[in-house]
Design a protein around this motif. Structure first.
Motif, PDB file in Angstrom:
ATOM      1  N   ASN A  76      37.952  35.185  34.985  1.00 22.83           N
ATOM      2  CA  ASN A  76      37.987  33.934  35.848  1.00 22.83           C
ATOM      3  C   ASN A  76      38.439  34.766  37.302  1.00 22.83           C
ATOM      4  OD1 ASN A  76      37.882  32.062  33.760  1.00 22.83           O
ATOM      5  ND2 ASN A  76      40.356  32.529  33.352  1.00 22.83           N
ATOM      6  N   ALA A  77      38.180  35.886  37.725  1.00 26.70           N
ATOM      7  CA  ALA A  77      38.371  36.594  38.834  1.00 26.70           C
ATOM      8  C   ALA A  77      39.740  36.190  39.462  1.00 26.70           C
ATOM      9  CB  ALA A  77      37.212  36.332  39.709  1.00 26.70           C
ATOM     10  N   ASP A  78      40.704  35.986  38.703  1.00 23.38           N
ATOM     11  CA  ASP A  78      42.095  35.445  39.229  1.00 23.38           C
ATOM     12  C   ASP A  78      42.852  36.665  39.341  1.00 23.38           C
ATOM     13  OD1 ASP A  78      44.353  34.084  39.368  1.00 23.38           O
ATOM     14  OD2 ASP A  78      44.233  32.898  37.648  1.00 23.38           O
ATOM     15  N   LEU A  79      42.852  36.837  40.495  1.00 24.85           N
ATOM     16  CA  LEU A  79      43.746  38.168  41.365  1.00 24.85           C
ATOM     17  C   LEU A  79      45.181  37.827  41.061  1.00 24.85           C
ATOM     18  CD1 LEU A  79      43.282  40.792  42.539  1.00 24.85           C
ATOM     19  CD2 LEU A  79      43.590  39.751  44.765  1.00 24.85           C
ATOM     20  N   ALA A  80      45.811  36.450  41.466  1.00 27.57           N
ATOM     21  CA  ALA A  80      47.201  36.573  41.401  1.00 27.57           C
ATOM     22  C   ALA A  80      47.462  36.599  39.737  1.00 27.57           C
ATOM     23  CB  ALA A  80      47.386  34.850  41.724  1.00 27.57           C
ATOM     24  N   ALA A  81      46.763  36.262  38.895  1.00 22.92           N
ATOM     25  CA  ALA A  81      46.932  36.435  37.307  1.00 22.92           C
ATOM     26  C   ALA A  81      47.225  37.700  37.156  1.00 22.92           C
ATOM     27  CB  ALA A  81      46.283  35.636  36.597  1.00 22.92           C
ATOM     28  N   LEU A  82      46.069  38.703  37.444  1.00 24.57           N
ATOM     29  CA  LEU A  82      45.968  40.109  37.329  1.00 24.57           C
ATOM     30  C   LEU A  82      47.337  40.739  37.919  1.00 24.57           C
ATOM     31  CD1 LEU A  82      44.669  42.354  36.094  1.00 24.57           C
ATOM     32  CD2 LEU A  82      43.479  42.430  37.953  1.00 24.57           C
ATOM     33  N   THR A  83      47.544  40.436  39.074  1.00 22.97           N
ATOM     34  CA  THR A  83      48.510  41.000  39.894  1.00 22.97           C
ATOM     35  C   THR A  83      49.931  40.696  39.074  1.00 22.97           C
ATOM     36  OG1 THR A  83      47.620  40.480  41.987  1.00 22.97           O
ATOM     37  CG2 THR A  83      49.826  41.194  42.064  1.00 22.97           C
ATOM     38  N   GLU A  84      50.225  39.763  38.489  1.00 24.55           N
ATOM     39  CA  GLU A  84      51.500  39.474  37.928  1.00 24.55           C
ATOM     40  C   GLU A  84      51.797  40.420  36.542  1.00 24.55           C
ATOM     41  OE1 GLU A  84      51.808  35.540  36.466  1.00 24.55           O
ATOM     42  OE2 GLU A  84      51.842  34.528  38.331  1.00 24.55           O
TER      43      GLU A  84
ATOM     44  N   ARG B  91      43.366  45.285  45.628  1.00 28.71           N
ATOM     45  CA  ARG B  91      42.212  45.268  46.655  1.00 28.71           C
ATOM     46  C   ARG B  91      41.169  45.715  46.397  1.00 28.71           C
ATOM     47  NH1 ARG B  91      43.955  48.377  51.546  1.00 28.71           N
ATOM     48  NH2 ARG B  91      41.966  47.658  52.386  1.00 28.71           N
ATOM     49  N   PHE B  92      40.962  46.665  45.656  1.00 26.70           N
ATOM     50  CA  PHE B  92      39.708  47.379  45.062  1.00 26.70           C
ATOM     51  C   PHE B  92      39.176  46.473  44.091  1.00 26.70           C
ATOM     52  CE2 PHE B  92      37.372  49.730  41.836  1.00 26.70           C
ATOM     53  CZ  PHE B  92      36.445  50.290  42.568  1.00 26.70           C
TER      54      PHE B  92
ATOM     55  N   ALA C   7      35.308  44.899  41.878  1.00 24.16           N
ATOM     56  CA  ALA C   7      34.952  44.682  40.214  1.00 24.16           C
ATOM     57  C   ALA C   7      34.892  43.435  39.840  1.00 24.16           C
ATOM     58  CB  ALA C   7      36.138  45.656  39.561  1.00 24.16           C
ATOM     59  N   PHE C   8      35.507  42.455  40.469  1.00 21.78           N
ATOM     60  CA  PHE C   8      35.514  41.198  40.082  1.00 21.78           C
ATOM     61  C   PHE C   8      34.016  40.608  40.109  1.00 21.78           C
ATOM     62  CE2 PHE C   8      40.207  39.440  40.753  1.00 21.78           C
ATOM     63  CZ  PHE C   8      40.490  40.420  39.598  1.00 21.78           C
ATOM     64  N   ALA C   9      33.871  39.536  39.187  1.00 25.56           N
ATOM     65  CA  ALA C   9      32.597  38.971  39.246  1.00 25.56           C
ATOM     66  C   ALA C   9      32.656  37.393  39.173  1.00 25.56           C
ATOM     67  CB  ALA C   9      31.678  39.309  38.004  1.00 25.56           C
ATOM     68  N   ARG C  10      31.599  36.717  39.304  1.00 26.98           N
ATOM     69  CA  ARG C  10      31.685  35.283  39.156  1.00 26.98           C
ATOM     70  C   ARG C  10      31.996  34.876  37.800  1.00 26.98           C
ATOM     71  NH1 ARG C  10      25.890  33.007  40.580  1.00 26.98           N
ATOM     72  NH2 ARG C  10      25.528  34.588  38.947  1.00 26.98           N
ATOM     73  N   PRO C  11      33.064  33.806  37.573  1.00 30.16           N
ATOM     74  CA  PRO C  11      33.256  33.614  36.125  1.00 30.16           C
ATOM     75  C   PRO C  11      31.939  33.036  35.488  1.00 30.16           C
ATOM     76  CG  PRO C  11      34.773  32.283  37.721  1.00 30.16           C
ATOM     77  CD  PRO C  11      33.692  32.978  38.625  1.00 30.16           C
ATOM     78  N   GLY C  12      32.013  33.681  34.191  1.00 28.54           N
ATOM     79  CA  GLY C  12      30.654  33.528  33.238  1.00 28.54           C
ATOM     80  C   GLY C  12      29.936  34.858  33.225  1.00 28.54           C
ATOM     81  N   ASP C  13      30.272  35.744  34.152  1.00 32.30           N
ATOM     82  CA  ASP C  13      29.352  37.087  34.351  1.00 32.30           C
ATOM     83  C   ASP C  13      29.684  38.087  33.745  1.00 32.30           C
ATOM     84  OD1 ASP C  13      27.158  35.620  35.560  1.00 32.30           O
ATOM     85  OD2 ASP C  13      27.550  36.349  37.552  1.00 32.30           O
TER      86      ASP C  13
ATOM     87  N   LEU D  11      46.955  40.996  26.375  1.00 35.59           N
ATOM     88  CA  LEU D  11      45.372  41.518  26.436  1.00 35.59           C
ATOM     89  C   LEU D  11      44.580  40.015  26.803  1.00 35.59           C
ATOM     90  CD1 LEU D  11      44.554  43.893  23.445  1.00 35.59           C
ATOM     91  CD2 LEU D  11      44.370  44.221  25.935  1.00 35.59           C
ATOM     92  N   ASP D  12      45.145  39.022  26.195  1.00 34.67           N
ATOM     93  CA  ASP D  12      44.622  37.565  26.595  1.00 34.67           C
ATOM     94  C   ASP D  12      44.789  37.377  27.865  1.00 34.67           C
ATOM     95  OD1 ASP D  12      43.788  37.057  23.838  1.00 34.67           O
ATOM     96  OD2 ASP D  12      45.629  35.943  23.434  1.00 34.67           O
ATOM     97  N   ARG D  13      45.902  37.526  28.549  1.00 41.79           N
ATOM     98  CA  ARG D  13      45.935  37.545  30.043  1.00 41.79           C
ATOM     99  C   ARG D  13      45.467  38.348  30.727  1.00 41.79           C
ATOM    100  NH1 ARG D  13      52.585  37.678  31.295  1.00 41.79           N
ATOM    101  NH2 ARG D  13      51.605  37.078  33.205  1.00 41.79           N
ATOM    102  N   TYR D  14      45.176  39.578  30.521  1.00 43.56           N
ATOM    103  CA  TYR D  14      44.347  40.664  31.281  1.00 43.56           C
ATOM    104  C   TYR D  14      42.890  40.078  31.191  1.00 43.56           C
ATOM    105  CZ  TYR D  14      42.550  45.090  32.399  1.00 43.56           C
ATOM    106  OH  TYR D  14      41.762  46.135  33.022  1.00 43.56           O
ATOM    107  N   CYS D  15      42.392  39.756  29.744  1.00 44.65           N
ATOM    108  CA  CYS D  15      41.025  39.240  30.077  1.00 44.65           C
ATOM    109  C   CYS D  15      40.690  38.113  30.616  1.00 44.65           C
ATOM    110  CB  CYS D  15      40.409  39.067  28.323  1.00 44.65           C
ATOM    111  SG  CYS D  15      40.556  40.464  27.463  1.00 44.65           S
TER     112      CYS D  15
END
Length: 322
Positions: A209-217, A242-243, A248-254, A200-204
Motif C-alpha cells: 500500500n506504499a504506507d510509509l507510516a505503517a512501515l516506519t512503525e 527515505r530511500f 522502492a515503493f510502487a503504486r498499490p497493486g503493482d 509479516l502481514d504488517r510488513y507486506c
C-alpha cells in the motif's frame, strides 16, 4: 535390495542437514544444492565399496566437505554490502550493480533444511553465516563440523585427514575469529509463530500500500537496509525510509509480497508488475528482528532465487488468499 537402492534409502534423511552444511561453508543456496547433488552422486557410485567402514553420515560429510573445500579454492568469500564500507544516507545515490566484482551471499529457504536444534538454528542465521565466510576455508570446516554437526575432534581429524591437535588448534582460532566478526546476538529476538505472522502481514501490507507510516512503525531506530548485488547500503530509520519511499515503493497493486522464511528468519518474496502486466519475481527480503523492531532488511535482488523457494517466476495480479 540392490546396493544403490539401499544407499538412496539410507542417505535420503541426511539431505537437509547436508544442504545446510554446504550452505554454511559456501554462503550460496545454489552452490549448496549443486554440491549436495555431487555428494549423493559420488556416494551412490562408491557405496558398494563403502562396506560401512564408518557411519554413513560421517562418510557423506567427508565427501561434501571435500567438495566444498575444493569449490572454495581460489574463490573470493561471499559478502553482504555492509561488509564493504560505510552506509549511506542519500536516497538519490546511484545504485551501481556493477561496482566491484563481489561474490554475494544468498539466503537459504527454511523449506530446504528445517533446522530445529538451538545450535543449528542460530548458526543458520544470515548474519552468522556471513560472518563464517570471514574464516579460512579449513577453519570454517572445522568450526562447522565440531560446533554445528557435533562431530568429535577425532572424527573431524579423520574426516579432514589431519591430526586432533590440528583440529583443536583450528577450532580455537576459528571460535576466536568468529567472536570478533559475528554480530552480538543479545538483542536479536526471533518472534513466536503468531507474532511472526503478524509482523509479516504488517510488513507486506505496508509495502503493497506504499504506507510509509505503517512501515516506519515496524523499524528499529538503527535499522539497516542492504540490497545485494547493489553495494550501497543504508543505516538508520530516517535514511532507510527515505530511500524506500523514493526508490522502492510502487503504486498499490503493482507489487505483491508473499510471506516465507529463510535462514530461520521471517522473509517475504516480492513480485512486481512487469511490462506485460504480470507480476514478476523481483526479490527476496530476509528480515532480522530485534527487541525494538526490525533491525535489518536484506533484499536479495536475484529473481533466480525464487525457484529455490518453490515459487513461480510470475503470478497473477490478484492475491488469491495468500
Amino acid at each position: 535390495m540392490p546396493v544403490q537402492e539401499d544407499f538412496i534409502e539410507q542417505a535420503a534423511p541426511l539431505r537437509a542437514e547436508l544442504i545446510a552444511h554446504c550452505y554454511r561453508m559456501l554462503g550460496s543456496v545454489h552452490d549448496a544444492e549443486d554440491l549436495v547433488q555431487e555428494t549423493y552422486l559420488r556416494g551412490w557410485r562408491g557405496y558398494a565399496a563403502f562396506e560401512e567402514r564408518a557411519a554413513l553420515r560421517t562418510w557423506l560429510y567427508r565427501i561434501a566437505t571435500t567438495a566444498c573445500l575444493r569449490a572454495l579454492e581460489n574463490r573470493a568469500r561471499r559478502v553482504l554490502p555492509a561488509g564493504l564500507g560505510a552506509g549511506s544516507a542519500d536516497p538519490d545515490a546511484g545504485l551501481d550493480r556493477d561496482a566491484g566484482t563481489y561474490e554475494w551471499m544468498q539466503p537459504l529457504p527454511d523449506a530446504l533444511t528445517p533446522e530445529t536444534a538451538f545450535v543449528t538454528r542460530e548458526s543458520i542465521r544470515l548474519a552468522v553465516v556471513t560472518a563464517m565466510q570471514e574464516l579460512p576455508a579449513r577453519q570454517r570446516a572445522v568450526l562447522i563440523l565440531r560446533d554445528v554437526a557435533q562431530f568429535s575432534a577425532a572424527e573431524v581429524a579423520e574426516l579432514l585427514e589431519t591430526t586432533q591437535a590440528a583440529v583443536n588448534s583450528a577450532l580455537q582460532r576459528a571460535r576466536a575469529r568468529l567472536a570478533e566478526v559475528a554480530p552480538n546476538g543479545d538483542n536479536a529476538t526471533e518472534p513466536e509463530d503468531t507474532e511472526r505472522r503478524e509482523l509479516l502481514d504488517r510488513y507486506c501490507a505496508a509495502f503493497e500500500n506504499a504506507d510509509l507510516a505503517a512501515l516506519t512503525e515496524l523499524l528499529a531506530a538503527d535499522v539497516r537496509l542492504e540490497m545485494p548485488p547493489v553495494p550501497l547500503w543504508f543505516t538508520g530509520r530516517e535514511a532507510v525510509t527515505r530511500f524506500l519511499a523514493k526508490r522502492a515503493f510502487a503504486r498499490p497493486g503493482d507489487l505483491v509480497l508473499i510471506p516465507t522464511a529463510a535462514n530461520g528468519q521471517p522473509a517475504v518474496a516480492e513480485y512486481r508488475r512487469g511490462a506485460g502486466g504480470l507480476l514478476e519475481a523481483h526479490s527476496i527480503h530476509v528480515i532480522t528482528t530485534g527487541a525494538d523492531g526490525i533491525a535489518a532488511i536484506t533484499v536479495f535482488l536475484e529473481p533466480t532465487l525464487f525457484d529455490a523457494f518453490g515459487m513461480p517466476p510470475t503470478r497473477l495480479a490478484e492475491r488469491s488468499g495468500d
